[in-house]
Design an enzyme around this catalytic site. Structure first.
Site: not given
Length: 765
Positions: A102, A291
């Site tokens: 992020h 993920h």
């Protein structure tokens, strides 16, 4: 007088003023009274006075770190769960991957802004975006490491290195790591992220309903710019933004507008990741790779979660998103509202994410927080261990943005390739992660540390290393004489050098004169660079280069890149001398010429300006929603210019006839191609009136007050230096009767700065 510590008195401050935007005790600012003013002060961010470490040599201190000891310290911290914020699966690795992702994932290729290079995740608005929920805890968990290494390790480097260490402790082989990121010490006030929602809460579909009315650009709510059309059309993105709307890093994981349509989500993903410089394979590698680890958190509805860090109470000490439910963490944690893990082994690198995504069918469900997610239809599908409750097994989870990889034909092909070749997938994710976390660092000359890969990657805009002896002062004088004798005009030489160097942007350190990409596609044919004239200049300079290099004994050479810059220096010296001011323009050799094979045409074409006030260029094929002078200000900032540097460069470029089409807009002189302060004398003179040519007020006539005769013409990018109070005061400095020598000196200094912007091989920046 009432006290402000009484909640009933918050609206009445003991200091004169009102409460604006939630800031108690703040009076209306200049921007509140005059919202349309040109914010020239944006050029003066990141001043040394704001940096408590401005006296430190970061490169030197970083290189003194025992790098392996640093990594050992980080890895130990990642498996040392703290009671105040317990680690999922007793491993902070997954949440640190999210922190690093992020931080880097705000990068966008259109203007090079965003990214991890300055640790902007520490400041508003990014630190309070809903999509960054609880990353404040991740950084605080790493404070002991930052505390130990102090000024030798920036937060920006620590955040990315922690992400790499997190991958490594979960058995993933990273491609490499480079330090060299310098921390910012104040929020970024210039980057437009879209409409901000300052309490950090997520988008609420109920605010608009299913049949919304509006017009393009209308603000429907505080978190989304309306794009027109039905509810499903949330996937339209506003240029140059890359996230689908404010508060997100990429896309809404529930699907555009929360509609849980994987096909719509795939369109969103492709456009968003493309604007963040990733192709389809890199996109799938990043999503599937990321993920493979950890879980998402959605135990508590958003309406129960407290304010983001910037709006939290002083007693929170920089923490936001206070969760009053249960312990407020561990199994009660909420971030994006989606709950669960993608794989049965959330702390180990494997291919289970893709295998499960394609092996099982998935149905929609709601998380405990009310967010839309997907769960396997097959009751015999694998389970995943609960992150905190021993012995408890949970259903696997997929997001709409995951299902999108399965339904989109092109993404599906990539997934199938990764499933059939796990080693290939591992390499693809490793390189994509490296690109994600290093994309905004610029040339490899800025890279520090023992884990910098030797391989040059195309997205790094590689320039070959210096492989020859540099020209000396005598050689330079000889080359200057040859350039003068070539018959090339002052205007043409200045234009070639400026076009080569001024493509640089300080946001991601791309562009610049090194490499001579001005002679290659796509830069060679950009309209703004006067291509027909440019290629005449390049042809002459190539002849000079070849003749010089062939006449030298030993290994002495001059590059085309150096000759292009030297040509500009020669032209400026002559222009100043013709105006009666003798000056020597600095020149630092050492640039190299790159090749077409080492130039990613599609990626480099993003550096092409759509508007460039330095050359009065405005691409009329593009629809603009802001004034040309505001775009001009943005371009000046991308060149890392101060307001005086911006002003003096424009005044000099105008009299040197640098308009892209040789128009006379702003050429306020009777002696073009001489370096005079005539531009400033005219723009500050009361002998003229300024008359718009049309109601659009894009072009203007400058008429004599005495007889009404049109003396000059101008654009908004010319007149702003007389209309804006800050710029006019600078213009007046260069307009006085004794200012010619100062003007030339300051112009040359600013010119040299632009020519050297990308020379990280010789400067410590």
């Amino acid at each position: 007088m009432k006290h402000i510590d009484n909640p009933e008195n918050l609206e009445k401050c003991p200091f004169r003023g009102t409460r604006i935007g939630g800031a108690i005790g703040s009076a209306p600012r200049t921007d509140d009274w005059w919202p349309n003013r040109l914010q020239v002060d944006l050029l003066h961010q990141e001043q040394p006075i704001s940096n408590p470490l401005s006296d430190e040599d970061y490169k030197e201190k970083f290189n003194q770190i025992d790098f392996q000891e640093l990594k050992k310290d980080i890895k130990n911290a990642l498996t040392d769960s703290q009671d105040w914020w317990p680690a999922d699966y007793n491993n902070y690795g997954p949440q640190m991957i999210r922190m690093a992702w992020h931080s880097a994932g705000t990068y966008r290729i259109a203007d090079g802004r965003g990214g991890a290079a300055q640790g902007m995740q520490r400041f508003a608005p990014i630190n309070s975006w809903w999509d960054n929920g609880n990353i404040d805890k991740s950084r605080r968990l790493m404070w002991p490491i930052k505390k130990k290494y102090g000024s030798a390790l920036s937060w920006a480097d620590l955040i990315i290195l922690t992400g790499n260490c997190a991958l490594e402790i979960m058995n993933f082989p990273t491609f490499g790591f480079a330090g060299g990121r310098r921390d910012a010490w104040e929020p970024d006030r210039s980057t437009y992220w879209g409409p901000e929602f300052w309490d950090g809460k997520p988008f609420d579909e109920s605010q608009t309903g299913g049949d919304r009315k509006g017009h393009p650009g209308e603000m429907v709510n505080a978190n989304l710019r309306w794009v027109g059309g039905p509810k499903e059309e949330y996937h339209d993105l506003e240029n140059p933004l890359a996230a689908t709307h404010s508060n997100l890093i990429y896309v809404n994981p529930e699907g555009p507008g929360g509609n849980m349509d994987p096909t719509d989500s795939a369109r969103n993903i492709r456009e968003s990741f493309k604007r963040m410089a990733m192709n389809d394979e890199e996109t799938v590698a990043l999503i599937a790779g990321g993920h493979a680890f950890g879980k998402s958190h959605g135990a508590v509805p958003a309406e129960k979660i407290g304010a983001a860090p910037e709006a939290a109470g002083i007693e929170e000490q920089g923490f936001g998103w206070h969760n009053p439910v249960g312990t407020g963490n561990a199994e009660f944690t909420s971030t994006n509202g989606i709950e669960g893990s993608w794989t049965p082994n959330p702390t180990n690198w494997d291919n289970d994410y893709l295998i499960n995504l394609f092996k099982y069918d998935w149905k929609q469900k709601k998380s405990p927080a009310g967010a839309g997610q997907w769960t396997p239809i097959d009751p015999d599908a694998p389970k995943t261990p609960d992150a905190h409750i021993d012995g408890k097994m949970d259903d696997l989870m997929m997001m709409t943005s995951d299902i999108a990889l399965k339904v989109d034909p092109e993404y599906r092909k990539v997934c199938e390739k990764f499933m059939s070749d796990f080693d290939y997938f591992t390499t693809a994710f490793s390189k994509a992660w490296y690109k994600l976390t290093h994309r905004d660092m610029g040339p490899k000359d800025r890279y520090l540390g023992p884990e910098v890969p030797e391989e040059d990657l195309l997205w790094q805009d590689p320039v070959p290393a210096l492989d020859h002896e540099l020209v000396n002062d005598r050689d330079i004088e000889d080359l200057k004489n040859q350039i003068i004798a070539s018959g090339l005009s002052i205007s043409a030489l200045v234009s070639a050098a400026w076009s080569s160097a001024a493509v640089y942007r300080h946001s991601d350190k791309r562009g610049g004169a090194n490499g001579a990409r001005i002679a290659l596609e796509p830069q060679n044919n950009w309209e703004v660079n006067r291509p027909a004239e440019l290629n005449q200049v390049l042809q002459k300079l190539k002849e000079i280069k070849n003749n010089f290099n062939s006449s030298q004994s030993g290994n002495k050479k001059v590059s085309l890149a150096d000759l292009i810059v030297l040509g500009g220096c020669v032209a400026i010296e002559k222009a100043a001398n013709d105006a009666g001011t003798h000056v020597k323009v600095p020149f630092t050799p050492g640039r190299m010429d790159t090749t077409q094979e080492l130039t990613d045409v599609e990626s480099f074409d993003w550096l092409q300006p759509v508007s460039d006030g330095f050359r009065n260029y405005h691409n009329n094929k593009v629809g603009y929603h802001t004034s040309s002078e505001r775009i001009f200000l943005d371009r000046a900032q991308l060149l890392n210019l101060s307001a005086p540097e911006w002003t003096v460069l424009v005044g000099g470029l105008r009299v040197l006839d640098q308009n892209f089409d040789h128009s006379k807009h702003g050429v306020f002189t009777e002696r073009p191609e001489q370096l005079t302060n005539d531009f400033f004398q005219v723009i500050t003179s009361m002998d003229y009136e300024w008359k718009p040519k049309s109601s659009s007020k894009m072009l203007f006539d400058i008429n004599s007050r005495a007889n009404g005769e049109t003396k000059y013409t101008a654009t908004r990018c010319d007149l702003v230096f007389g209309s804006n109070a800050q710029l006019r005061n600078i213009a007046e400095v260069y307009a006085t009767d004794d200012a010619q020598e100062r003007f030339v000196h300051d112009f040359v200094k600013a010119w040299d700065k632009v020519m050297m912007l990308d020379r990280y091989d010789v400067k410590n920046d």
